[in-house]
Design a protein around this motif. Structure first.
Motif, mmCIF file in Angstrom:
data_model
loop_
_atom_site.group_PDB
_atom_site.id
_atom_site.type_symbol
_atom_site.label_atom_id
_atom_site.label_comp_id
_atom_site.label_asym_id
_atom_site.label_seq_id
_atom_site.Cartn_x
_atom_site.Cartn_y
_atom_site.Cartn_z
ATOM 1 N N GLN A 1 1.015 -1.458 -0.038
ATOM 2 C CA GLN A 1 0.121 -0.050 -0.103
ATOM 3 C C GLN A 1 0.871 1.388 0.145
ATOM 4 N N LEU A 2 1.655 1.219 0.838
ATOM 5 C CA LEU A 2 2.717 2.569 0.876
ATOM 6 C C LEU A 2 3.546 2.766 -0.599
ATOM 7 N N LYS A 3 3.828 1.654 -1.172
ATOM 8 C CA LYS A 3 4.706 1.760 -2.493
ATOM 9 C C LYS A 3 3.513 2.440 -3.565
ATOM 10 N N GLU A 4 2.306 2.041 -3.218
ATOM 11 C CA GLU A 4 1.335 2.652 -4.317
ATOM 12 C C GLU A 4 0.847 4.195 -4.067
ATOM 13 N N ILE A 5 0.836 4.381 -2.768
ATOM 14 C CA ILE A 5 0.686 5.811 -2.487
ATOM 15 C C ILE A 5 1.700 6.730 -2.579
ATOM 16 N N ALA B 1 -1.451 11.961 4.216
ATOM 17 C CA ALA B 1 -1.865 11.737 5.613
ATOM 18 C C ALA B 1 -1.727 10.170 5.935
ATOM 19 N N LYS B 2 -2.501 9.411 4.707
ATOM 20 C CA LYS B 2 -2.635 8.028 4.772
ATOM 21 C C LYS B 2 -1.153 7.270 5.030
ATOM 22 N N ARG B 3 -0.270 7.824 3.906
ATOM 23 C CA ARG B 3 1.331 7.342 4.033
ATOM 24 C C ARG B 3 1.696 7.279 5.395
ATOM 25 N N ASP B 4 1.484 8.457 6.158
ATOM 26 C CA ASP B 4 2.276 8.511 7.429
ATOM 27 C C ASP B 4 1.678 7.723 8.251
ATOM 28 N N ALA B 5 0.237 7.165 8.301
ATOM 29 C CA ALA B 5 -0.284 6.228 9.209
ATOM 30 C C ALA B 5 0.016 4.904 8.769
ATOM 31 N N ILE B 6 0.354 4.463 7.544
ATOM 32 C CA ILE B 6 0.944 3.217 7.297
ATOM 33 C C ILE B 6 2.297 2.831 7.782
ATOM 34 N N LYS B 7 3.124 3.862 7.677
ATOM 35 C CA LYS B 7 4.400 3.920 8.048
ATOM 36 C C LYS B 7 4.491 3.653 9.545
ATOM 37 N N GLU C 1 3.650 6.294 -5.153
ATOM 38 C CA GLU C 1 3.668 6.336 -6.773
ATOM 39 C C GLU C 1 2.760 7.183 -7.087
ATOM 40 N N GLU C 2 1.402 7.340 -6.528
ATOM 41 C CA GLU C 2 0.409 8.286 -6.585
ATOM 42 C C GLU C 2 0.673 9.596 -6.332
ATOM 43 N N LEU C 3 1.421 9.789 -5.184
ATOM 44 C CA LEU C 3 1.821 11.282 -4.848
ATOM 45 C C LEU C 3 2.687 11.995 -5.728
ATOM 46 N N LYS C 4 3.587 11.040 -6.239
ATOM 47 C CA LYS C 4 4.672 11.552 -7.477
ATOM 48 C C LYS C 4 3.825 12.064 -8.425
#
Length: 751
Positions: free
Chosen positions: A315-319, A401-407, A321-324
């Motif tokens: 999930q983190l990798k997908e987020i 925000a979601k990325r930070d939660a996943i990390k 890539e989308e943020l980029k």
């Protein structure tokens, strides 16, 4: 017999050809008419020699002719021969040839005349001198036979008899015998003269062979005795060696038994040790099972956490890539602000549009309104873009925000997995031993206990171990097989595996046999002594066998040598007999002075003497007898004429000239009749009437006529034409005409 002679530019003949038949032929004419030239031509054709001195003298017309030739045809033993000789203007030979029935036999060229002459001599069996002495009696040579040397007379008779052939055979026989002896020497490496030596060697070899066989027989008896003794000792050694081998086998079997016992002890001790370790492992069974259960739970938990971590990482990798792909969103208005501004611009656009519609409807100026409406539209469009950008910025903020939660959740997962790994590590050992290994040991211990039958089995196993230790201790003390009590073997059979039974039986059987045979320490000493005796006998037998083998080889060699010597002896004996016989034959038959040839000559002398007496009677000579005899001399023999006048022996030298001629003619005719002319088929007399009175000439004519009837061909040359008037003969007249001889046939009657 002469068939034809042709003279071309020879002496007085320019070209003359005469054919001859059988019977008496008479040449008549004056002296110098060329009669004797025909005889010279005949002799020259045969031998290349003549009575006219140098060859230059034979050329016709004083040498002015360019060349000349002589041809002679004669018949011998049913074959026709032709001899041709050509010569140049100086009388030198150009070429010569002889043919037999047309086939060339030999040729001679300038300077090389021997081939044809030698061929003629071989055919006729006499050379030029013997021809003149016995067959062709030339003018003035009639009484030469009386003056001849006695030794030459003997050689004349020997040659006329063909004894030169015997002499050649005598010489060749020596070469043959020498060659025969050489072949014998090559074949057997001995000479026939060595026969006695070979027989002595043969006798010596036979003696050595007899002695060798006697020694060999004696040695064979000694060997047989030694071999019997060797066999008896060998049998005793075999018995003792068998027992010692059995003793050693039993010792080896006992040693093998010790190994089995040691292995079985080690096996039992290992089993007991394992059981004791298993008992200790069973005390930790509950703690081990608890820890194993907890470790399994933790491993399941770790597996679940790892799956969760992999999902969060995805999930983190997908987020990210989308943020980029989204803008950063810095300075963007909020959606509410943009909604209020949109409502304001929409209302403005509506109002301006209404105004523009009205103006259009009224036909008023609309350009300003149109520009304002256009600006309003562009403002709405810009607002829409700004709204889109604001929406993207809002999405980016949400994803961040979601990325930070996943990390944060990933970090928590890792922490919990690390705690589980640490707990597994702590649970994995008990007192420094791996819990999984302890678990296996527990399982093994349980199986061991089950295998030995539980607690009772363990007790029985320990008791068996103690019993085996005690028997092993007693077995280790055994030094010799006979020290072992067989009852111990039965006890060992009860505690050892079943596969040791065969070994135990073998040991028991061996010990019982050793006790029955009463094998003791002294037997070992006796065995060594017997071995030494056997070795000594073996050496002695070996020496005797070598000696016997050498004797047998000597015997075989002697037998072979005897066989070879016997063959050599037989060859030499036959060779010597043959050689001695051939030597005897050579000396008796072929030697000139041997009895056979002496007898032959004696017979010929007697025949010639008889014929000479007959001719003397025909001449009505006062010589009553003539004898030809051979006298021995110190260096050989010679021939002499013994003449008897009115029954008294007189020397021929005391006779008158006419009587000498008559005697010589009688001898010449007799020799020619018996030897030369009869064999060759013709006889020639040149001027035989010289020194004869009229009566003797008449009688000579009668003799020659009778001789012509007996002999195939008689040729007489004479200038006494009247002597042969009315004779039964063919008469040829020789005359000189224009410097050359002319030959014509005189018509005369023949009986």
């Amino acid at each position: 017999m002469i068939r034809r002679v042709k003279l071309v530019n020879f002496l007085s003949h320019r070209e003359t050809e005469i054919s001859f038949g059988e019977g008496l032929t008479v040449f008549i004419g004056r002296n110098g008419a060329g009669k004797s030239s025909v005889v010279d031509a005949i002799v020259y054709a045969l031998y290349g020699q003549h009575t006219r001195g140098q060859n230059a003298n034979i050329v016709h017309d004083g040498g002015r002719a360019q060349e000349g030739r002589v041809e002679l045809d004669f018949e011998l033993n049913g074959k026709l021969y032709r001899v041709v000789r050509r010569f140049d203007g100086k009388g030198n030979l150009k070429e010569a040839s002889i043919r037999e029935d047309g086939k060339l036999l030999a040729t001679s060229e300038r300077g090389v005349d021997r081939r044809v002459s030698d061929t003629v001599s071989g055919l006729l069996g006499m050379n030029y001198e013997r021809m003149r002495s016995s067959v062709v009696i030339q003018q003035g040579e009639v009484d030469a036979i009386l003056r001849a040397d006695p030794k030459e007379l003997k050689e004349l008779f020997d040659d006329l008899l063909g004894l030169s052939t015997f002499e050649q055979a005598y010489s060749r026989m020596k070469d043959v015998l020498d060659g025969f002896e050489e072949r014998i020497r090559i074949k057997v490496r001995r000479s026939p003269d060595d026969l006695m030596l070979v027989e002595e060697e043969l006798e010596k070899c036979r003696k050595l062979l007899t002695e060798g066989k006697a020694k060999a027989d004696e040695l064979e008896k000694e060997l047989a005795k030694l071999k019997d003794e060797h066999r008896e000792i060998g049998e005793r050694i075999s018995r003792l060696e068998g027992l010692l081998q059995l003793h050693n086998e039993v010792r080896s079997s006992i040693e093998a038994l010790r190994g089995i016992v040691r292995r079985e002890l080690a096996n039992l001790e290992d089993k007991v040790g394992k059981i004791e370790r298993a008992m200790k492992a069973l005390a930790l069974r509950e703690e081990v099972e608890r820890r194993i259960t907890r470790i399994d739970e933790l491993r399941v938990e770790i597996f679940r956490l790892e799956e969760k971590e992999r999902s969060l990482q995805k999930q983190l990798k997908e987020i990210e890539e989308e943020l980029k792909r989204l803008p950063s969103g810095a300075g963007a208005k909020s959606i509410e602000e943009l909604r209020l501004e949109a409502r304001t611009r929409a209302e403005r656009l509506r109002d301006d549009a209404v105004e523009l519609g009205k103006a259009v409807a009224l036909g008023a100026e609309t350009s300003e309104l149109a520009d304002r409406v256009g600006q309003d539209v562009e403002g709405v469009v810009d607002l829409v873009s700004e709204v889109h950008e604001s929406a993207l910025a809002s999405r980016a903020a949400e994803l961040a925000a979601k990325r930070d939660a996943i990390k944060t959740e990933i970090e928590e997962t890792k922490r919990r997995k690390k705690e589980a790994d640490r707990e597994i590590y702590e649970l994995g050992t008990i007192n420094g031993q791996d819990v999984q290994r302890l678990r296996n040991e527990v399982l093994t211990a349980e199986q061991i206990l089950r295998d030995v039958g539980g607690e009772p089995g363990v007790s029985a196993l320990k008791a068996r171990l103690e019993g085996l230790k005690e028997r092993s201790s007693r077995l280790e003390k055994v030094k010799l097989p006979l020290e072992l009590d067989v009852s111990e073997l039965q006890a060992l059979a009860e505690v050892l595996p079943a596969d040791a039974k065969e070994l135990l039986d073998r040991i028991r059987t061996g010990i019982m046999r050793l006790r029955d045979e009463k094998l003791g320490p002294e037997d070992v000493i006796q065995l060594e002594h017997l071995r030494l005796m056997r070795d000594e006998l073996s050496r002695e037998i070996g020496g005797k066998e070598k000696e016997l083998e050498k004797l047998r080889e000597d015997v075989q060699r002697a037998e072979k040598e005897i066989g070879e010597l016997e063959k050599v002896r037989d060859v030499l004996r036959k060779a010597k007999e043959f050689r001695d016989l051939m030597r005897k034959v050579r000396d008796l038959v072929y030697h000139r002075e041997g009895p056979v040839l002496r007898s032959l000559r004696g017979w010929v002398y007697e025949r010639v003497s008889e014929r000479a007496r007959e001719y003397l009677d025909a001449f009505d000579s006062p010589i009553s007898d003539v004898r030809i005899e051979e006298e021995r001399t110190g260096k050989g023999s010679r021939v002499v004429f013994r003449c008897f006048y009115q029954a008294r022996e007189v020397s021929w030298e005391r006779l008158s000239g006419g009587e000498k001629v008559v005697l010589a003619l009688a001898l010449r005719l007799a020799i020619g009749d018996v030897l030369g002319a009869q064999r060759l088929g013709f006889f020639v007399l040149d001027e035989p009437t010289v020194h004869l009175d009229a009566e003797k000439r008449r009688r000579l004519r009668d003799v020659l006529m009778r001789l012509g009837r007996k002999m195939p061909q008689v040729i007489v040359i004479t200038h006494d034409e009247e002597v042969f008037e009315g004779a039964e003969a063919r008469v040829l007249r020789f005359e000189m005409e224009r410097g050359a001889t002319k030959v014509s046939e005189v018509k005369s009657s023949r009986g």
